[in-house]
Each structure stands twice: as C-alpha cells, then as structure tokens.
Scaffold this motif. Structure first.
Motif, mmCIF file in Angstrom:
data_model
loop_
_atom_site.group_PDB
_atom_site.id
_atom_site.type_symbol
_atom_site.label_atom_id
_atom_site.label_comp_id
_atom_site.label_asym_id
_atom_site.label_seq_id
_atom_site.Cartn_x
_atom_site.Cartn_y
_atom_site.Cartn_z
ATOM 1 N N ALA A 113 38.354 73.269 -10.057
ATOM 2 C CA ALA A 113 38.508 74.476 -9.237
ATOM 3 C C ALA A 113 37.460 74.507 -8.129
ATOM 4 O O ALA A 113 36.432 73.833 -8.206
ATOM 5 C CB ALA A 113 38.390 75.714 -10.109
ATOM 6 N N ASN A 114 37.742 75.311 -7.102
ATOM 7 C CA ASN A 114 36.729 75.563 -6.091
ATOM 8 C C ASN A 114 35.558 76.294 -6.742
ATOM 9 O O ASN A 114 35.754 76.985 -7.744
ATOM 10 C CB ASN A 114 37.317 76.369 -4.944
ATOM 11 C CG ASN A 114 37.971 77.669 -5.419
ATOM 12 O OD1 ASN A 114 38.827 77.659 -6.290
ATOM 13 N ND2 ASN A 114 37.573 78.788 -4.841
ATOM 14 N N PRO A 115 34.325 76.093 -6.223
ATOM 15 C CA PRO A 115 33.968 75.531 -4.925
ATOM 16 C C PRO A 115 34.067 74.015 -4.895
ATOM 17 O O PRO A 115 33.958 73.350 -5.922
ATOM 18 C CB PRO A 115 32.517 75.983 -4.756
ATOM 19 C CG PRO A 115 31.979 76.032 -6.159
ATOM 20 C CD PRO A 115 33.130 76.555 -6.974
ATOM 21 N N TRP A 116 34.261 73.493 -3.690
ATOM 22 C CA TRP A 116 34.322 72.060 -3.511
ATOM 23 C C TRP A 116 32.909 71.500 -3.426
ATOM 24 O O TRP A 116 31.937 72.209 -3.698
ATOM 25 C CB TRP A 116 35.154 71.722 -2.273
ATOM 26 C CG TRP A 116 36.412 72.529 -2.246
ATOM 27 C CD1 TRP A 116 36.839 73.376 -1.252
ATOM 28 C CD2 TRP A 116 37.418 72.616 -3.284
ATOM 29 N NE1 TRP A 116 38.023 73.976 -1.617
ATOM 30 C CE2 TRP A 116 38.402 73.530 -2.851
ATOM 31 C CE3 TRP A 116 37.564 72.016 -4.526
ATOM 32 C CZ2 TRP A 116 39.520 73.852 -3.612
ATOM 33 C CZ3 TRP A 116 38.674 72.336 -5.295
ATOM 34 C CH2 TRP A 116 39.640 73.235 -4.838
ATOM 35 N N LEU A 117 32.778 70.273 -3.035
ATOM 36 C CA LEU A 117 31.484 69.605 -3.095
ATOM 37 C C LEU A 117 30.705 69.672 -1.782
ATOM 38 O O LEU A 117 29.716 68.962 -1.610
ATOM 39 C CB LEU A 117 31.680 68.135 -3.493
ATOM 40 C CG LEU A 117 32.388 67.902 -4.827
ATOM 41 C CD1 LEU A 117 32.529 66.410 -5.089
ATOM 42 C CD2 LEU A 117 31.650 68.584 -5.976
ATOM 43 N N ASP A 118 31.121 70.532 -0.863
ATOM 44 C CA ASP A 118 30.485 70.510 0.454
ATOM 45 C C ASP A 118 29.156 71.263 0.505
ATOM 46 O O ASP A 118 28.589 71.439 1.581
ATOM 47 C CB ASP A 118 31.438 71.016 1.545
ATOM 48 C CG ASP A 118 32.053 72.364 1.232
ATOM 49 O OD1 ASP A 118 31.718 72.946 0.194
ATOM 50 O OD2 ASP A 118 32.878 72.829 2.039
ATOM 51 N N PHE A 119 28.642 71.699 -0.641
ATOM 52 C CA PHE A 119 27.269 72.219 -0.679
ATOM 53 C C PHE A 119 26.276 71.110 -1.014
ATOM 54 O O PHE A 119 25.072 71.338 -1.048
ATOM 55 C CB PHE A 119 27.146 73.390 -1.660
ATOM 56 C CG PHE A 119 27.565 73.069 -3.076
ATOM 57 C CD1 PHE A 119 26.661 72.516 -3.972
ATOM 58 C CD2 PHE A 119 28.850 73.329 -3.503
ATOM 59 C CE1 PHE A 119 27.036 72.227 -5.272
ATOM 60 C CE2 PHE A 119 29.242 73.059 -4.809
ATOM 61 C CZ PHE A 119 28.329 72.501 -5.698
ATOM 62 N N PHE A 120 26.781 69.887 -1.267
ATOM 63 C CA PHE A 120 25.941 68.723 -1.509
ATOM 64 C C PHE A 120 25.706 67.952 -0.212
ATOM 65 O O PHE A 120 26.499 68.021 0.731
ATOM 66 C CB PHE A 120 26.629 67.750 -2.476
ATOM 67 C CG PHE A 120 26.615 68.158 -3.915
ATOM 68 C CD1 PHE A 120 25.439 68.208 -4.632
ATOM 69 C CD2 PHE A 120 27.803 68.449 -4.564
ATOM 70 C CE1 PHE A 120 25.428 68.554 -5.972
ATOM 71 C CE2 PHE A 120 27.817 68.801 -5.903
ATOM 72 C CZ PHE A 120 26.625 68.855 -6.619
ATOM 73 N N GLU A 121 24.649 67.170 -0.184
ATOM 74 C CA GLU A 121 24.518 66.125 0.819
ATOM 75 C C GLU A 121 25.512 65.012 0.474
ATOM 76 O O GLU A 121 25.967 64.888 -0.671
ATOM 77 C CB GLU A 121 23.092 65.573 0.845
ATOM 78 C CG GLU A 121 22.047 66.583 1.286
ATOM 79 C CD GLU A 121 22.241 67.046 2.727
ATOM 80 O OE1 GLU A 121 22.715 66.232 3.543
ATOM 81 O OE2 GLU A 121 21.932 68.213 3.017
#
Length: 377
Positions: A79-87
């Motif tokens: 499920a969301n959130p996706w991984l775009d809070f990672f480097e």
C-alpha cells in the motif's frame, strides 16, 4: 470447479515496511498514541492517522478476512506511501527486499481448493524516486518477473518525479510489457483538504475525490504522451474504477481535437485508449459499475477502421471483460465488530445487480478476468 472470487485490490504493509515506517519521525510513519499504533500517510491528516494492527501485515489476518467473505484468491499489493521519501540507493535496496518478502508472503499461503493455485499472489514494487537509474528500474522488473508468485507491480502517479509522461520512463514501460506484468496504478497524494474552501471536512475530500482525481490526471498524462501507440501491449489496471476518466473521456477527446500540439502525438481518438486499460470494480454501486463498463465497451467504435457514424457495439462484454473485483482491504473496516466489510458486500452486490450483465460477465468480474489478465491461469 465454480469460478473463484478474486480480489485484485487488497493491500499489505509487509513487516519490513512497517518497521521502516515505525522508525520515521515525520509522515509517512507509524506512531504510537496512548498505546495504539496509528498510520499517518500524509502530513496534517485531519484524522490524525488511522489505527493499525495485525490486519495490516499478518498473512493469517488476510486469510481470515478472505474466509469470512468467501474470497478465494487475493492478488496482494504493497500500500501507499510509495518509496519516494527515500534517497535513490536506499529505495532501490528496500524495493528489492520487499519484492522478495512479497514472494515469501504469497508462496507460504495455502493452496486454493487443493489444486495447483495458491490463495495469495502478489505484485512487486519499483523504486520510483527522483535520481534512480533506469537500469535499476529494469533490474527490479526482471526480479519481479523471476519471482513465481508475483504477476504485476503497483505504481504511484509521479513516476520518477516528473509524471507518467516522462520520456525517461519509455524503456520501463517496454520492459514491463515484455515481461507480461500488470501495472496497478494507485493514487497516494490526493488533493489539499482545504482546496477551494476552509471548512473542515475530515478526510472525505482528499480520499473520496482527491484519489480518483489523482488517478485521472496521471493516466491522462500517460495517454497524452502517446505511450500506448508505442507500447500497445502494456496492461495498466486503474484503481477505483478509473477515477473520473470514463466520465470525462469524451470531453478529453474534444479538447485534444482542438489542441494541435497534443493531437499530433496520438494515432487515435482518446476514447480508443480506454479500451486498452483495465479497471477494478471498486465503485460501490451498480449504476457506476455499469456506466464504466459501457463507456469502455464503446471504445471499440474508435478502433482503426470503425465507422463512427453508424458503429454499433458488437460485443458489449468488452467493458465488463476489463473489470475486476476489489475490496481495498485493510482500509475502511466495519464500524461494528459484527458487521461484514462494506467494501466487500457493496461491491459484490454492485456486480450482482448491474443492469444487462449476464452470468458469464458477472463471473468474469468476480474472478475469471483477473486470473486471465494476471496470467495465473
């Protein structure tokens, strides 16, 4: 054997991912308040997050939910959130780990009806973050393809930061199509709860309206980029029955006709591309479900060689054949412990009572379409 009931819109926060969210001090995160864990997906959520527990990550809880509602097979996605809070580098590592975790989650599930099928299949995850290399994404696609119980991947709406019409994604679309994987396009960001007004309406506007608007905008950008003309075999499943795209498809086509910059990109009328898409049946009402089905069926009149002035839909089952049952579990649980989940009861009732669908169509939406489209049978 009776046609199985298959859930294509059902989520899990795998234990590894739940631990990542617990370690964070800002949204998205899992925090503890008064001894209760709560999932906060976006900053300033009006609800202060939602209570979470084993039903969000335990395989046994998923199977218990399925048994309670007569669901035979689930095709589970992160499920969301996706991984775009990672480097980028960390997102790549976590995505590969979660793909392996999802394979184990599904492979360890029981067999369906003592046959060759499992109760659980899954979708993988791509590290779609700014700065990620295309080679890293292609490697994850190859990984997902090689995992025997994964038959697709779930994806957010921002691509690698520039939307789904980003030219850099072209080799990604081709690789997904070549691998025979289904893309499940799912929203996350919604709209600002204060958009065009100040009154507090809780999470209704971001979820009920914002999520479908987000999906509509993302897939429209994808269509306008002409990707389907270049990668015609790509299979994309839209969450929440395609948002507002079916309702607005003719308006979209008219606007394109009057915009020569965009019109020059596409080989076909915009309504043709609705017949390339797939839709979950999470509409909660038979009228909405029937409307989406009919609009998708009519995409045939815009196929190459069709006579728009006199075209009659020869096979109205085109639309229903692209729709699949879903529940959005574990979100929106019953308000009472004695109730069944409305997301199951109401969506199944919608399938059963759609005007004009015959038994073959209903059985297809309940499960047959999913097994075929995801390549499970």
């Amino acid at each position: 054997m009776a046609s199985p009931l298959v859930d294509v819109h059902t989520h899990v926060y795998l234990p590894r991912y739940a631990e990542v969210l617990r370690s964070r001090s800002a949204a998205p995160r899992i925090l503890t308040q008064n001894g209760e864990e709560r999932l906060v997906i976006l900053e300033n959520e009006p609800s202060g997050g939602r209570p979470v527990g084993p039903q969000y990550w335990a395989r046994e809880e998923k199977l218990r939910f399925m048994d309670l509602h007569g669901i035979d097979i689930s095709i589970v996605s992160t499920a969301n959130p996706w991984l775009d809070f990672f480097e980028a580098a960390e997102a790549h590592t976590v995505a590969k780990q979660l793909n392996d975790d999802m394979e184990e989650y599904c492979a360890s599930s029981p067999a369906y009806a003592d046959g060759p099928l499992k109760r659980l299949y899954g979708m993988g995850l791509l590290p779609l973050v700014p700065g990620i290399s295309i080679d890293a994404l292609l490697g994850c696609i190859a990984q997902i393809k090689a995992l025997p119980h994964l038959h697709g991947l779930i994806m957010g709406t921002r691509g690698i930061g520039k939307g789904l019409d980003d030219e850099a994604l072209e080799p990604v679309w081709k690789a997904i199509a070549d691998a025979g994987l289904v893309v499940f396009l799912h929203p996350h960001y919604g709209v600002d709860s204060g958009a065009w007004g100040e009154k507090d309406n809780g999470h209704v506007l971001p979820l009920a309206l914002g999520f479908p608007f987000e999906t509509t905008t993302a897939i429209t950008r994808f269509i306008l980029a002409g990707v389907y003309d270049r990668v015609p075999d790509l299979r994309i499943l839209l969450a929440h029955s395609g948002g507002t795209l079916p309702q607005l498809s003719s308006r979209l086509a008219s606007c394109i006709d009057h915009d020569p910059v965009v019109a020059a990109r596409l080989k076909h009328d915009a309504r043709f591309y609705l017949g390339k898409l797939y839709f979950d049946a999470v509409c909660y009402g038979p009228e909405e479900l029937g409307f989406v089905s009919e609009i998708v069926s009519r995409s045939e009149r815009y196929a190459p060689g069709a006579d728009n002035s006199s075209f009659v839909v020869a096979n109205r089952k085109t639309g229903s054949g692209r729709m699949m049952f879903g529940t959005d579990h574990p979100f929106f649980p019953p308000l009472s412990s004695t109730e069944k989940w409305k997301s199951v009861v109401e969506n199944l009732d919608a399938i059963d009572t759609v005007s004009g669908w015959d038994k073959e169509e209903k059985d297809g939406v309940r499960g047959g379409n999913a097994l075929k489209i995801f390549g499970i049978l």
